[in-house]
Design an enzyme around this catalytic site. Structure first.
Site, PDB file in Angstrom:
ATOM      1  CB  SER A 120      -1.078   0.177   1.036  1.00 21.14           C
ATOM      2  OG  SER A 120      -1.737  -0.976   1.240  1.00 21.14           O
ATOM      3  CE  LYS A 175      -4.304   0.675   3.605  1.00 17.37           C
ATOM      4  NZ  LYS A 175      -3.840   0.238   2.194  1.00 17.37           N
TER       5      LYS A 175
END
Length: 488
Positions: free
Chosen positions: A408, A451
């Site tokens: 990521s 997130k």
């Protein structure tokens, strides 16, 4: 058979188990949808997807009496209420509740039982749970199903395949019982912190419901409605002896706890209640503001754990970008720092206790940047020259004692490198997440909701995510999504 015969106790225990099992005893379910909704809202705040699933089950049960119990698995970080919601579901449905802890189980006999030929043989935990419940249609919570491990005695996860399969568990055979028992009416619930450690076959048999963390606004409401009244009752206090102002509650949430769940927040509230109880017992006035912001170093809630200006003081510099990551405890903010050293040979140095995948992401981002350096004006006027090849680059991920893994951080690393060589700081209120390829394409990643909540807790205003991740935005509060998500 005489009572002193060696087989007497073995046969007696087996017959007692057979007679105690609820072969045909069932409990009547509570099928009032309005009451069920009120009970769930009274016990837990939010969790709309989970509550909707329970109400759907009740609606179908009103239309069909012999509906097989669903097999739900709640996945989320610690402290979000996975175990407590299972108990609340049982109370809402009017079913008896029993819990099985699977953490550390490594023997398949714990699930299927031992054969009676072994000394000290016992039935498996499933049959024991049904016997303790006293009915054939209880709610059985399989807690920490992702913490099981296989050993020399077999794989307990494989033994659960028959238990959690609606097409097979109607004839479940325990090795100790040795006769089929119907588990199709049992409502199985499972909890897990992550699904990566669950075997694919077992994962396929469960309906996964993700329970992500709470926003600060949700934590505030949970504190007012559930946590504070509970702690006051447990410590012998009431609102006349202790009343926490709203600003103090927000201070606890923002400066003393920064987690996905509310477990640490509840501990801090308990510490406040103990401090107030001590003052009340000593006939002193209990001022909660003094307890929170006082200078007494012996009180565990006095020192701030998180400083709101900590992350901002490290931003606004060329070569620093903010990324997002996910672990068992929820989402985290991840800083990426890049520095260049000239003259050099184009070497890339990576530090910060990184895993294999994140190291490869850094190499991909650096290789892509070298190929497009001329396009971004980073290689001078001559396209044939490679100024990056004459410079060594060092990329560091702070919090070096914490392991980091995953793809990521790809676009975050690329952004930090471009900022470094262009000497243009990245906007301090922007966080990025997404996987990068060698050709510069951005691929979708997981954990988007966790997130975004982590960025919200850190005070970041904008989050850049891959375009294909828009399908993961359902369930995120609208006040967080407004002017926050930027698709790449």
């Amino acid at each position: 058979m005489g009572p002193f015969n060696q087989e007497h106790a073995v046969i007696r225990n087996y017959l007692e188990l057979v007679l105690e099992l609820p072969w045909s005893i069932s409990s009547n379910d509570t099928l009032d949808l309005k009451k069920a909704r009120m009970d769930l809202d009274a016990d837990h705040y939010g969790m709309e997807k989970l509550k909707k699933r329970v109400l759907e089950y009740l609606a179908v049960r009103q239309l069909k009496n012999n509906l097989r119990g669903p097999i739900l698995c709640f996945v989320g970080p610690p402290g979000v209420g996975k175990t407590s919601i299972g108990r609340s579901i049982a109370q809402t449905l009017g079913k008896r509740f029993t819990r099985i802890s699977l953490g550390g189980v490594y023997n398949q006999a714990d699930i299927r039982g031992h054969r009676r030929t072994y000394v000290g043989a016992l039935p498996g935990r499933i049959i024991q749970a049904v016997r303790n419940a006293g009915v054939k249609n209880p709610v059985i919570l399989l807690d920490e199903i992702d913490k099981m491990s296989s050993g020399v005695q077999g794989d307990p996860g494989a033994a659960l395949l028959e238990v959690l399969d609606p097409e097979q568990n109607c004839h479940f055979v325990d090795h100790y019982l040795n006769v089929p028992f119907d588990l199709s009416q049992v409502m199985f619930l499972a909890t897990a912190n992550r699904v990566t450690t669950i075997s694919p076959a077992l994962y396929d048999r469960m309906e996964i419901i993700y329970m992500t963390g709470y926003t600060q606004e949700e934590k505030f409401l949970i504190t007012q409605r559930h946590l504070l009244p509970k702690q006051l009752s447990q410590h012998g206090l009431d609102s006349s002896l202790m009343e926490i102002p709203n600003e103090s509650v927000k201070l606890l949430i923002s400066s003393y706890t920064r987690e996905a769940g509310v477990r640490n927040l509840e501990r801090k509230l308990a510490a406040l209640c103990r401090a107030v109880a001590l003052k009340v017992a000593m006939n002193q006035s209990a001022m909660v503001d003094d307890v929170i912001t006082g200078d007494n170093p012996t009180n565990e809630v006095n020192s701030k754990v998180y400083d709101g200006n900590e992350i901002w003081s490290r931003l606004g510099v060329a070569g620093v970008a903010v990324g997002l990551s996910v672990n068992e405890a929820g989402g985290n903010v991840l800083l990426v720092e890049a520095n260049k050293m000239a003259p050099g040979t184009g070497q890339l140095e990576l530090t910060g206790r990184l895993g294999t995948v994140i190291k490869e992401s850094a190499i991909l981002a650096y290789s892509w940047l070298r190929t497009v350096a001329h396009q971004y004006g980073l290689s001078g006027e001559d396209e044939s020259t490679d100024l990056l090849g004459c410079t060594d680059v060092h990329i560091h991920f702070p919090a070096g004692a914490v392991g980091k893994e995953g793809p990521s951080a790809g676009i975050t690393i690329a952004t930090a490198l471009i900022s470094l060589f262009a000497q243009i700081p990245v906007a301090p209120d922007v966080a990025l997440t997404g996987e990068i390829t060698l050709r510069g394409l951005v691929l979708p990643v997981g954990g988007i909701k966790e997130k975004i909540l982590a960025a919200h807790r850190a005070g970041l205003k904008r989050v850049i995510v891959p375009k294909k991740c828009d399908k993961y935005l359902s369930g995120i509060p609208k006040d967080i999504l407004v002017s926050r998500i930027i698709f790449f």
